[in-house]
Design a protein around this motif. Sequence first.
Motif, PDB file in Angstrom:
ATOM      1  N   ALA A   1      38.942  32.154  33.046  1.00 37.09           N
ATOM      2  CA  ALA A   1      38.756  31.580  31.701  1.00 37.09           C
ATOM      3  C   ALA A   1      39.409  30.206  31.609  1.00 37.09           C
ATOM      4  CB  ALA A   1      39.322  32.518  30.645  1.00 37.09           C
ATOM      5  N   ILE A   2      40.602  30.062  32.173  1.00 36.23           N
ATOM      6  CA  ILE A   2      41.303  28.772  32.145  1.00 36.23           C
ATOM      7  C   ILE A   2      40.511  27.731  32.935  1.00 36.23           C
ATOM      8  CG2 ILE A   2      43.366  27.564  32.961  1.00 36.23           C
ATOM      9  CD1 ILE A   2      44.950  30.117  32.200  1.00 36.23           C
ATOM     10  N   ILE A   3      39.965  28.118  34.082  1.00 35.87           N
ATOM     11  CA  ILE A   3      39.177  27.193  34.894  1.00 35.87           C
ATOM     12  C   ILE A   3      37.925  26.749  34.146  1.00 35.87           C
ATOM     13  CG2 ILE A   3      37.752  27.019  36.969  1.00 35.87           C
ATOM     14  CD1 ILE A   3      39.857  28.785  38.378  1.00 35.87           C
TER      15      ILE A   3
ATOM     16  N   ASN B   1      44.551  39.491  35.492  1.00 35.25           N
ATOM     17  CA  ASN B   1      44.971  38.119  35.812  1.00 35.25           C
ATOM     18  C   ASN B   1      43.806  37.243  36.256  1.00 35.25           C
ATOM     19  OD1 ASN B   1      47.616  38.547  35.153  1.00 35.25           O
ATOM     20  ND2 ASN B   1      48.265  39.024  37.240  1.00 35.25           N
ATOM     21  N   TRP B   2      42.893  37.773  37.071  1.00 29.26           N
ATOM     22  CA  TRP B   2      41.786  36.951  37.569  1.00 29.26           C
ATOM     23  C   TRP B   2      40.867  36.524  36.433  1.00 29.26           C
ATOM     24  CZ3 TRP B   2      36.663  38.187  37.069  1.00 29.26           C
ATOM     25  CH2 TRP B   2      36.365  39.516  36.726  1.00 29.26           C
ATOM     26  N   GLN B   3      40.762  37.344  35.386  1.00 31.28           N
ATOM     27  CA  GLN B   3      39.932  36.982  34.240  1.00 31.28           C
ATOM     28  C   GLN B   3      40.578  35.847  33.443  1.00 31.28           C
ATOM     29  OE1 GLN B   3      39.717  40.915  32.532  1.00 31.28           O
ATOM     30  NE2 GLN B   3      37.549  41.132  33.138  1.00 31.28           N
ATOM     31  N   ILE B   4      41.884  35.887  33.341  1.00 26.53           N
ATOM     32  CA  ILE B   4      42.614  34.816  32.648  1.00 26.53           C
ATOM     33  C   ILE B   4      42.463  33.508  33.416  1.00 26.53           C
ATOM     34  CG2 ILE B   4      44.900  34.001  31.945  1.00 26.53           C
ATOM     35  CD1 ILE B   4      45.624  36.968  31.442  1.00 26.53           C
ATOM     36  N   VAL B   5      42.644  33.576  34.725  1.00 29.09           N
ATOM     37  CA  VAL B   5      42.520  32.377  35.561  1.00 29.09           C
ATOM     38  C   VAL B   5      41.105  31.814  35.476  1.00 29.09           C
ATOM     39  CG1 VAL B   5      42.563  31.536  37.943  1.00 29.09           C
ATOM     40  CG2 VAL B   5      44.376  33.051  37.128  1.00 29.09           C
TER      41      VAL B   5
ATOM     42  N   VAL C   1      37.344  26.734  30.859  1.00 28.43           N
ATOM     43  CA  VAL C   1      37.704  25.878  29.721  1.00 28.43           C
ATOM     44  C   VAL C   1      38.134  24.496  30.214  1.00 28.43           C
ATOM     45  CG1 VAL C   1      39.391  25.565  27.860  1.00 28.43           C
ATOM     46  CG2 VAL C   1      38.276  27.781  28.186  1.00 28.43           C
ATOM     47  N   GLY C   2      38.908  24.465  31.286  1.00 31.25           N
ATOM     48  CA  GLY C   2      39.347  23.181  31.846  1.00 31.25           C
ATOM     49  C   GLY C   2      38.177  22.326  32.294  1.00 31.25           C
TER      50      GLY C   2
END
Length: 55
Positions: A10-12, A4-8, A14-15
């Motif tokens: 990555a989203i940060i 989950n922390w890797q997904i978060v 990219v954002g």
Amino acid sequence: MVENWQIVLAIIIVGLSIVMPIYYSHQKKKKAQQEELNKIKIYGEKINEQTRNKN
């Protein structure tokens, strides 16, 4: 497996890569507009001074 922390993270990333260029472009445009307004203000003051000196 992706955690989950890797997904978060990555989203940060990219954002930020989307938001930051927009923000800096807006700031640059705002600064250019402010400089243009200052030039107009200085020009107006110069014209007013010339008009006062004629009278």
